[in-house]
Design a protein around this motif. Structure first.
Motif, PDB file in Angstrom:
ATOM      1  N   UNK A   1     -16.448 -98.721  42.707  1.00  0.00           N
ATOM      2  CA  UNK A   1     -17.024 -97.737  43.727  1.00  0.00           C
ATOM      3  C   UNK A   1     -17.654 -98.336  44.860  1.00  0.00           C
ATOM      4  N   UNK A   2     -18.312 -99.476  44.864  1.00  0.00           N
ATOM      5  CA  UNK A   2     -18.643-100.163  46.182  1.00  0.00           C
ATOM      6  C   UNK A   2     -17.583-100.749  46.944  1.00  0.00           C
ATOM      7  N   UNK A   3     -16.680-101.241  46.439  1.00  0.00           N
ATOM      8  CA  UNK A   3     -15.578-101.704  47.196  1.00  0.00           C
ATOM      9  C   UNK A   3     -14.697-100.695  47.918  1.00  0.00           C
ATOM     10  N   UNK A   4     -14.602 -99.574  47.364  1.00  0.00           N
ATOM     11  CA  UNK A   4     -13.782 -98.401  48.060  1.00  0.00           C
ATOM     12  C   UNK A   4     -14.679 -97.728  49.488  1.00  0.00           C
ATOM     13  N   UNK A   5     -15.837 -97.987  49.276  1.00  0.00           N
ATOM     14  CA  UNK A   5     -16.608 -97.485  50.426  1.00  0.00           C
ATOM     15  C   UNK A   5     -16.715 -98.409  51.311  1.00  0.00           C
ATOM     16  N   UNK A   6     -16.337 -99.780  51.300  1.00  0.00           N
ATOM     17  CA  UNK A   6     -16.074-100.552  52.373  1.00  0.00           C
ATOM     18  C   UNK A   6     -14.781-101.015  52.760  1.00  0.00           C
TER      19      UNK A   6
ATOM     20  N   UNK B   1     -25.998-101.761  57.067  1.00  0.00           N
ATOM     21  CA  UNK B   1     -25.660-103.103  57.583  1.00  0.00           C
ATOM     22  C   UNK B   1     -25.973-104.412  56.919  1.00  0.00           C
ATOM     23  N   UNK B   2     -26.699-104.299  55.957  1.00  0.00           N
ATOM     24  CA  UNK B   2     -27.097-105.402  55.259  1.00  0.00           C
ATOM     25  C   UNK B   2     -27.223-105.053  53.760  1.00  0.00           C
ATOM     26  N   UNK B   3     -27.429-105.856  52.870  1.00  0.00           N
ATOM     27  CA  UNK B   3     -27.477-105.407  51.400  1.00  0.00           C
ATOM     28  C   UNK B   3     -28.922-104.686  51.347  1.00  0.00           C
ATOM     29  N   UNK B   4     -29.829-105.078  51.977  1.00  0.00           N
ATOM     30  CA  UNK B   4     -31.171-104.568  51.641  1.00  0.00           C
ATOM     31  C   UNK B   4     -31.042-103.192  52.220  1.00  0.00           C
ATOM     32  N   UNK B   5     -30.470-102.803  53.316  1.00  0.00           N
ATOM     33  CA  UNK B   5     -30.333-101.436  53.908  1.00  0.00           C
ATOM     34  C   UNK B   5     -29.366-100.559  52.783  1.00  0.00           C
ATOM     35  N   UNK B   6     -28.600-101.142  52.337  1.00  0.00           N
ATOM     36  CA  UNK B   6     -27.824-100.450  51.548  1.00  0.00           C
ATOM     37  C   UNK B   6     -28.428 -99.968  50.194  1.00  0.00           C
ATOM     38  N   UNK B   7     -29.178-100.969  49.693  1.00  0.00           N
ATOM     39  CA  UNK B   7     -29.935-100.779  48.636  1.00  0.00           C
ATOM     40  C   UNK B   7     -30.802 -99.664  48.905  1.00  0.00           C
ATOM     41  N   UNK B   8     -31.571 -99.610  50.050  1.00  0.00           N
ATOM     42  CA  UNK B   8     -32.899 -98.780  50.351  1.00  0.00           C
ATOM     43  C   UNK B   8     -32.005 -97.367  50.180  1.00  0.00           C
ATOM     44  N   UNK B   9     -30.844 -97.122  50.885  1.00  0.00           N
ATOM     45  CA  UNK B   9     -30.160 -95.962  50.964  1.00  0.00           C
ATOM     46  C   UNK B   9     -29.750 -95.440  49.702  1.00  0.00           C
TER      47      UNK B   9
ATOM     48  N   UNK C   1     -23.407-102.396  40.777  1.00  0.00           N
ATOM     49  CA  UNK C   1     -22.858-103.578  41.567  1.00  0.00           C
ATOM     50  C   UNK C   1     -23.263-103.512  43.283  1.00  0.00           C
ATOM     51  N   UNK C   2     -22.913-104.866  43.634  1.00  0.00           N
ATOM     52  CA  UNK C   2     -22.964-104.829  45.175  1.00  0.00           C
ATOM     53  C   UNK C   2     -21.944-105.769  45.836  1.00  0.00           C
ATOM     54  N   UNK C   3     -21.739-105.453  46.837  1.00  0.00           N
ATOM     55  CA  UNK C   3     -20.614-106.058  47.644  1.00  0.00           C
ATOM     56  C   UNK C   3     -20.753-106.345  49.133  1.00  0.00           C
ATOM     57  N   UNK C   4     -20.590-107.491  49.812  1.00  0.00           N
ATOM     58  CA  UNK C   4     -20.111-108.601  49.057  1.00  0.00           C
ATOM     59  C   UNK C   4     -21.276-109.392  48.691  1.00  0.00           C
ATOM     60  N   UNK C   5     -20.978-110.101  47.591  1.00  0.00           N
ATOM     61  CA  UNK C   5     -22.064-111.030  47.207  1.00  0.00           C
ATOM     62  C   UNK C   5     -22.186-112.615  47.885  1.00  0.00           C
TER      63      UNK C   5
ATOM     64  N   UNK D   1     -22.791-103.953  53.897  1.00  0.00           N
ATOM     65  CA  UNK D   1     -22.539-104.244  52.336  1.00  0.00           C
ATOM     66  C   UNK D   1     -22.633-102.868  51.844  1.00  0.00           C
ATOM     67  N   UNK D   2     -22.238-102.848  50.576  1.00  0.00           N
ATOM     68  CA  UNK D   2     -22.278-101.641  49.519  1.00  0.00           C
ATOM     69  C   UNK D   2     -22.951-101.861  48.299  1.00  0.00           C
ATOM     70  N   UNK D   3     -23.831-100.910  47.905  1.00  0.00           N
ATOM     71  CA  UNK D   3     -24.636-100.964  46.742  1.00  0.00           C
ATOM     72  C   UNK D   3     -24.063 -99.811  45.728  1.00  0.00           C
ATOM     73  N   UNK D   4     -24.153 -99.854  44.367  1.00  0.00           N
ATOM     74  CA  UNK D   4     -23.793 -98.826  43.568  1.00  0.00           C
ATOM     75  C   UNK D   4     -24.834 -98.917  42.599  1.00  0.00           C
ATOM     76  N   UNK D   5     -25.551 -97.895  42.272  1.00  0.00           N
ATOM     77  CA  UNK D   5     -26.681 -97.650  41.224  1.00  0.00           C
ATOM     78  C   UNK D   5     -26.224 -96.714  40.325  1.00  0.00           C
ATOM     79  N   UNK D   6     -25.943 -97.414  39.138  1.00  0.00           N
ATOM     80  CA  UNK D   6     -25.502 -96.431  37.813  1.00  0.00           C
ATOM     81  C   UNK D   6     -26.787 -95.459  37.446  1.00  0.00           C
ATOM     82  N   UNK D   7     -26.576 -94.162  37.406  1.00  0.00           N
ATOM     83  CA  UNK D   7     -27.669 -93.494  36.903  1.00  0.00           C
ATOM     84  C   UNK D   7     -27.026 -93.144  35.292  1.00  0.00           C
ATOM     85  N   UNK D   8     -27.629 -93.382  34.474  1.00  0.00           N
ATOM     86  CA  UNK D   8     -27.594 -93.213  33.088  1.00  0.00           C
ATOM     87  C   UNK D   8     -28.223 -92.227  32.405  1.00  0.00           C
TER      88      UNK D   8
END
Ligand code: AMP
Ligand code: GLY
Length: 443
Positions: free
Chosen positions: A298-303, A396-404, A234-238, A332-339
């Protein structure tokens, strides 16, 4: 604020509950988690009581003098955990069994939507498979969605391109014993087209606090291909929901729903989660949930910069009106699920997970555990289910959050681990489009 520490009980064992426990501990609470996982054990105290064991939860809250209990998953809500706690004089965050029917019964949800004049897909409800089949045979051959009325662990919804697929879906609901309860009612509804977003609101039944909009990724594989899952990221905010659209979602969907519930003598307290389709005719409700979304939470709580504990207390005490609106961190925050291998089917459990410490050491990263436990002899961490970790990063942006987030993912390994590689891409592309249309505007 100094003073005696508050004791909070979080019920559940997934990434959502780890994120809630992490945030509440950050707000200064002492946290118990029932039953929790290997991640929550590092934040507070795991207690081996299952979410379905309502008497066990009451006993735990009493014996440990818990100030407030927060329920993660829907099943105990629908089973009446809130009613039982309230009758015992215990403070609890979440809707009563009747109010949780907004998630537990799709037919009830549709009645409330109708009462509030809230936009949603047109539908028909049937008491028997035969009636549903007759209806499908008689009407035009077109795309529809077939749904079991009751809770079916996310498996009771079939998006059907045509009549043949819809008839097959009805046959599955009628024939498969796993749907025996859920499919006592069957809904056939119009298929909506558009983009899906998740919008949650915390409410005490009168006042609502709307949380920033997110996008989930339900399909297992990149490009939204493959089977449906509980959510792969998930990512936030969209950026698909701007301030004007958010205002419309509040005034046409969230507020009328809360009012319709109150008018129906089923006031809702807790988190109302709206799964929305942004159609050409505006936002329409696909479903409501009676709890935080997972992995959205998970993404919300970090913001969230404000105290979640304060918001929860105000909700439980019906005093939400009196607190300041929550403050959100910029960016922004990005959550990647590892399955684990095999998800969304069966997975082999007990595989050692490595690199958790390396990943968590990265700036702006939290590794929330979704299905883990301590390894043999309490050593290390092993997988304990399909959606295993919810690796979350802010930027600071979705792109940065995704990279991290993906830098953290790369540091974590176990046999058979996998994830989607494209979480947040839709939002990042949209950010680029908006930036091109409006050069110089802050992003
Ligand atoms: P639900 O459990 O009702 O949220 O449905 C699960 C998923 O099915 C949703 O997230 C949508 O992707 C899809 N879905 C449900 N209802 C519809 C609809 N009326 N039109 C199109 N897709 C739908
Ligand atoms: N992520 C959607 C849900 O929690 O139901």
């Amino acid at each position: 604020m100094a003073g005696p520490s508050r004791r909070v009980l979080v019920v559940g064992s997934g990434g959502r509950e780890h994120a809630l426990a992490w945030k509440l501990a950050g707000d200064g609470a002492e946290v118990l988690i029932a039953p929790g996982n290997a991640g929550t054990a590092r934040i507070g105290e795991n207690v081996a009581v299952k979410p379905g064991d309502i008497p066990g939860l009451v006993e735990l809250a009493r014996s440990r003098a818990v100030d407030v209990t927060v329920i993660g998953p829907e099943a105990p809500l629908v089973a009446g955990v809130v009613d039982t706690f309230q009758a015992a004089g215990l403070r609890i965050f979440g809707p009563t069994a009747r109010a949780a029917q907004i998630e537990g019964s799709k037919a009830f949800c549709k009645q409330i939507l109708h009462r509030g004049d809230v936009p949603t897909a047109m539908y028909r409800e049937f008491r028997t498979a035969k009636r549903a089949q007759e209806y499908l045979e008689a009407r035009e051959d077109m795309p529809v969605v077939v749904k079991a009325d009751g809770l079916a662990a996310g498996k009771g919804v079939f998006v059907c391109p045509d009549r043949a697929a819809a008839l097959a879906a009805v046959a599955i609901l009628a024939g498969d014993p796993q749907f025996a309860d859920a499919a006592k009612g069957i809904l056939v509804e119009e298929r909506l087209d558009g983009r899906e977003v998740s919008v949650m609101a915390i409410t005490d039944g009168r006042t609502i606090v709307t949380l920033p909009p997110l996008q989930d990724h339900k399909a297992a594989h990149d490009g939204d291909l493959g089977p449906n899952t509980g959510g792969m990221g998930a990512y936030c905010p969209t950026p698909f929901v701007d301030a004007a659209l958010m205002a419309e979602i509040e005034s046409r969907i969230l507020v009328p729903t809360i009012h319709a519930m109150r008018r129906s003598h089923v006031p809702f307290q807790g988190v109302l989660f709206a799964g929305l389709m942004l159609t050409a005719q505006g936002p329409k409700v696909l479903e409501f949930n009676a709890r935080f979304g997972d992995p959205e939470c998970e993404a919300l709580m970090m913001l969230l910069d404000s105290s979640l504990l304060e918001i929860i207390d105000a909700t439980v005490d019906r005093k939400l009106e009196g607190i300041d609106p929550p403050v959100w961190k910029p960016g922004a925050a990005v959550t990647v699920v590892m399955a684990s291998e095999g998800y969304p089917g069966e997975v082999e459990k007990g595989r050692p997970i490595r690199g958790l410490g390396d990943a968590a050491a990265l700036d702006g990263v939290e590794v929330f555990h979704a299905a883990t436990r301590a390894g043999p002899d309490g050593q290390g961490v092993v997988n304990n289910g399909g959606r295993t970790l919810a690796v979350t990063a802010v930027g600071e942006s979705l792109a940065r959050a995704k990279l991290r987030a993906y830098s953290a993912v790369r540091r974590i390994r176990w046999d058979g681990a996998w994830c989607r590689k494209d979480i947040a891409n839709k939002g990042i592309d949209r950010d680029h489009e908006l930036a091109a249309a409006e050069p110089g505007a802050p992003r």
